[in-house]
Scaffold this active site. Structure first.
Site, PDB file in Angstrom:
ATOM      1  N   HIS A 153      20.754   6.136 -19.851  1.00  0.00           N
ATOM      2  CA  HIS A 153      19.590   5.530 -20.513  1.00  0.00           C
ATOM      3  C   HIS A 153      19.436   4.055 -20.165  1.00  0.00           C
ATOM      4  CE1 HIS A 153      18.326   8.849 -23.220  1.00  0.00           C
ATOM      5  NE2 HIS A 153      19.537   9.262 -22.920  1.00  0.00           N
ATOM      6  N   ASP A 361      16.278  -3.802 -18.757  1.00  0.00           N
ATOM      7  CA  ASP A 361      16.181  -2.682 -19.693  1.00  0.00           C
ATOM      8  C   ASP A 361      16.088  -1.381 -18.905  1.00  0.00           C
ATOM      9  OD1 ASP A 361      15.894  -1.532 -22.229  1.00  0.00           O
ATOM     10  OD2 ASP A 361      14.406  -3.000 -22.851  1.00  0.00           O
TER      11      ASP A 361
HETATM   12  P1  ADQ Z   1      17.056   0.705 -26.795  1.00  0.00           P
HETATM   13  O1  ADQ Z   1      17.813  -0.389 -26.143  1.00  0.00           O
HETATM   14  O2  ADQ Z   1      17.324   0.931 -28.231  1.00  0.00           O
HETATM   15  O3  ADQ Z   1      17.251   2.083 -26.009  1.00  0.00           O
HETATM   16  P2  ADQ Z   1      14.027   0.852 -26.633  1.00  0.00           P
HETATM   17  O4  ADQ Z   1      13.728   1.839 -25.581  1.00  0.00           O
HETATM   18  O5  ADQ Z   1      13.140  -0.330 -26.593  1.00  0.00           O
HETATM   19  O6  ADQ Z   1      15.492   0.296 -26.543  1.00  0.00           O
HETATM   20  O7  ADQ Z   1      13.862   1.430 -28.119  1.00  0.00           O
HETATM   21  C1  ADQ Z   1      14.283   2.663 -28.493  1.00  0.00           C
HETATM   22  C2  ADQ Z   1      13.638   3.078 -29.842  1.00  0.00           C
HETATM   23  O8  ADQ Z   1      14.058   2.214 -30.902  1.00  0.00           O
HETATM   24  C3  ADQ Z   1      12.120   3.054 -29.828  1.00  0.00           C
HETATM   25  O9  ADQ Z   1      11.662   4.324 -30.209  1.00  0.00           O
HETATM   26  C4  ADQ Z   1      11.707   2.000 -30.848  1.00  0.00           C
HETATM   27  O10 ADQ Z   1      10.597   2.350 -31.634  1.00  0.00           O
HETATM   28  C5  ADQ Z   1      12.928   1.895 -31.725  1.00  0.00           C
HETATM   29  N1  ADQ Z   1      13.019   0.512 -32.196  1.00  0.00           N
HETATM   30  C6  ADQ Z   1      13.252  -0.588 -31.451  1.00  0.00           C
HETATM   31  N2  ADQ Z   1      13.198  -1.689 -32.221  1.00  0.00           N
HETATM   32  C7  ADQ Z   1      12.923  -1.281 -33.471  1.00  0.00           C
HETATM   33  C8  ADQ Z   1      12.730  -1.950 -34.712  1.00  0.00           C
HETATM   34  N3  ADQ Z   1      12.786  -3.269 -34.767  1.00  0.00           N
HETATM   35  N4  ADQ Z   1      12.456  -1.204 -35.818  1.00  0.00           N
HETATM   36  C9  ADQ Z   1      12.386   0.134 -35.724  1.00  0.00           C
HETATM   37  N5  ADQ Z   1      12.544   0.820 -34.586  1.00  0.00           N
HETATM   38  C10 ADQ Z   1      12.818   0.126 -33.475  1.00  0.00           C
HETATM   39  C11 ADQ Z   1      17.967   2.539 -24.839  1.00  0.00           C
HETATM   40  C12 ADQ Z   1      17.763   1.726 -23.565  1.00  0.00           C
HETATM   41  C13 ADQ Z   1      16.297   1.657 -23.211  1.00  0.00           C
HETATM   42  C14 ADQ Z   1      15.708   3.069 -23.103  1.00  0.00           C
HETATM   43  C15 ADQ Z   1      16.049   3.892 -24.333  1.00  0.00           C
HETATM   44  C16 ADQ Z   1      15.645   5.355 -24.180  1.00  0.00           C
HETATM   45  O11 ADQ Z   1      18.309   0.415 -23.704  1.00  0.00           O
HETATM   46  O12 ADQ Z   1      16.103   0.965 -21.976  1.00  0.00           O
HETATM   47  O13 ADQ Z   1      14.300   2.987 -22.975  1.00  0.00           O
HETATM   48  O14 ADQ Z   1      17.462   3.869 -24.578  1.00  0.00           O
HETATM   49  O15 ADQ Z   1      16.182   5.920 -23.018  1.00  0.00           O
END
Ligand code: ADQ
Length: 470
Positions: A153, A361
């Site tokens: 991921h 990311d």
């Molecule tokens: P994350 O680093 O967690 O994921 P991201 O893809 O931006 O990053 O977010 C994942 C989920 O978390 C989203 O559905 C988002 O809505 C939720 N989220 C983020 N901030 C939030 C907040 N403040 N309040 C509530 N919900 C929040 C990792 C990798 C990413 C990759 C994902 C999926 O780091 O690059 O896109 O996995 O593979």
């Protein structure tokens, strides 16, 4: 049809907070049968070797417990203090403690032992993320011959960063035990290929034991997405509308610039606030007319580097407030808590600018969710880091180098000044891209590629087979 066994560090929780990934995989499991396997979240002194099955909102979940010491070495230690910073090219933030590796391998071996008795010969096993790189090796050592896929991921590191990781050679050998390795972006496949090519015999001491044979591993990019149409609906749901009304009361004429992230140093939050500060400093017409909202709930806060980025962000926000706030106007709000998807969808819809500027990311699903939530007649503008995997998909966003806060400030200005016609044109292209890369198709395409009926025949153009270098 074969069952699917999904394996990840944590199993999904109860209730409506589940993200798009959990929803998509839940759908997949409902269609094909199978179960989700992972850590229960419980730390105990003497964990059972056997997994416990539980029904979580209709999903069959098998869980094991871990000891506190093993979990620390595996999760906060090797996974999040070595692999996470290195894969995100933040070697300066990596802490290397030699004994963590043992805990990391130990937990992977424990996962394998608990999973073994639950497997049927034709099950497809889909392992998720950097916590579990050695799982296929551990399963193979126990005699498992099933097809096993791995999905990363987060971004794959460049060669230098990879070489800085203790035991990187073993980890790469572990990856070669998978039948399919999926990455977020083409960028990651290229970095992976570089490792395979770099270790060609001519570049090595000639010792064949040093090389890793990837001839049976298929490597390809499978960019993950969200469900943009579900977000479009969610953004006009009662819960989203409630959030919009709540915000409208305080926003008045101000345009909202929104950031939504886990509080993580990879997300570029201090740089983002600095860019916003420069926007206000460069162009006084934005003062009183814009407001930045950053939603960033703390994550992994047992790790020092996470507490430090939290402090840095507090200081940056305080500086901007001190410099620009007036008794009747504040330039920004910083909220350290998570919101449910419907409330987020409301915020996304209200925001004139979605500011998504990670330093690096894997994909960044917030960018996808922002696009899905826009009003087609009056959409906002996505300002996106070129170092997010999402930049490969969303080329009509305003792409920025997040390290260059002058450039991000200028992108913010462009976004805030952008005429409606251009906003619609850019957004339509973004929405089409978000639909093309929706999470359900992502899950289907990975499983189809992993299933034996679509096993390698050498004719599919976008598959990369890494030649044997042994
Ligand atoms: P994350 O680093 O967690 O994921 P991201 O893809 O931006 O990053 O977010 C994942 C989920 O978390 C989203 O559905 C988002 O809505 C939720 N989220 C983020 N901030 C939030 C907040 N403040 N309040 C509530 N919900 C929040 C990792 C990798 C990413 C990759 C994902 C999926 O780091 O690059 O896109 O996995 O593979």
């Amino acid at each position: 049809m074969s069952r699917i066994i999904v394996v990840s560090n944590r199993t999904p929780g109860k209730g409506p907070t589940a993200g798009g990934l959990a929803v998509a995989l839940r759908k997949t499991l409902a269609e094909r049968e199978g179960f989700w396997f992972g850590w229960s979240g419980k730390l105990v002194e003497h964990p059972s070797e056997k997994a416990r099955f539980e029904d979580i909102d209709g999903l069959s979940v098998a869980q094991i417990d871990l000891t506190r010491d093993d979990h620390h070495a595996y999760y906060a230690g090797f996974s999040n203090s070595i692999l996470w910073p290195s894969f995100h090219l933040r070697l300066d933030l990596a802490t290397i403690e030699a004994h963590w590796y043992e805990g990391y391998r130990g937990v992977n071996a424990q996962f394998a032992r608990a999973l073994l008795p639950l497997l049927k010969p034709d099950d497809l096993i889909w392992v998720h993320d950097y916590h579990l790189i050695p799982l296929a090796s551990e399963l193979r050592a126990l005699g498992v011959r099933n097809r096993i896929g791995f999905y990363l991921h987060i971004p794959f590191p460049t060669l230098d960063a990879l070489y800085a990781i203790p035991h990187h050679q073993e980890l790469m050998r572990d990856l070669s035990r998978y039948d399919l390795v999926g990455m977020q972006a083409q960028r990651d496949v290229t970095a992976f290929t570089e490792f395979a090519e770099h270790q060609a015999p001519s570049n090595l001491s000639g010792d064949p034991l040093q090389t890793v044979d990837f001839s049976r591993t298929e490597v390809a990019s499978f960019p993950i997405g969200s469900d943009p149409d579900a977000f479009a609906k969610l953004a006009v749901s009662p819960a989203a509308t409630k959030m919009i009304k709540r915000m409208d009361r305080v926003m008045g004429v101000q345009k909202l610039v929104l950031g939504v992230d886990r509080l993580d140093y990879s997300k570029g939050l201090p740089q983002r606030v600095e860019a916003y500060e420069k926007l206000l400093a460069n162009d006084s017409r934005f003062r009183r007319n814009v407001h930045m909202l950053q939603v960033a709930p703390p994550s992994r806060d047992t790790i020092k580097e996470y507490r430090e980025v939290s402090d840095a962000l507090d200081a940056m926000c305080g500086r901007v407030m001190g410099r620009f706030a007036e008794p009747d106007w504040s330039p920004l709000t910083y909220v350290k808590r998570a919101y449910g998807q419907a409330s987020l969808a409301g915020l996304y819809r209200l925001a004139k600018v979605g500011l998504v500027t990670p330093l690096r990311d894997g994909m960044n699903l917030v960018a996808h969710e922002y696009v899905g939530s826009q009003d087609p007649k009056d959409p906002g503008v996505l300002v996106l880091s070129r170092f997010a995997g999402a930049a490969e998909i969303f080329d009509t966003a305003i792409l920025v180098n997040p390290f260059d806060t002058d450039e991000t400030a200028e992108a913010l200005r462009m976004a805030l000044d952008m005429p409606l016609e251009e906003r619609i044109e850019r957004w339509q292209a973004l929405m089409n891209a978000a639909r093309r890369h929706n999470v359900e198709d992502w899950s289907k395409s990975f499983i189809e590629r992993l299933a034996p009926s679509t096993a390698p025949d050498g004719t599919t153009r976008d598959i990369l087979y890494l030649a044997s270098v042994a």
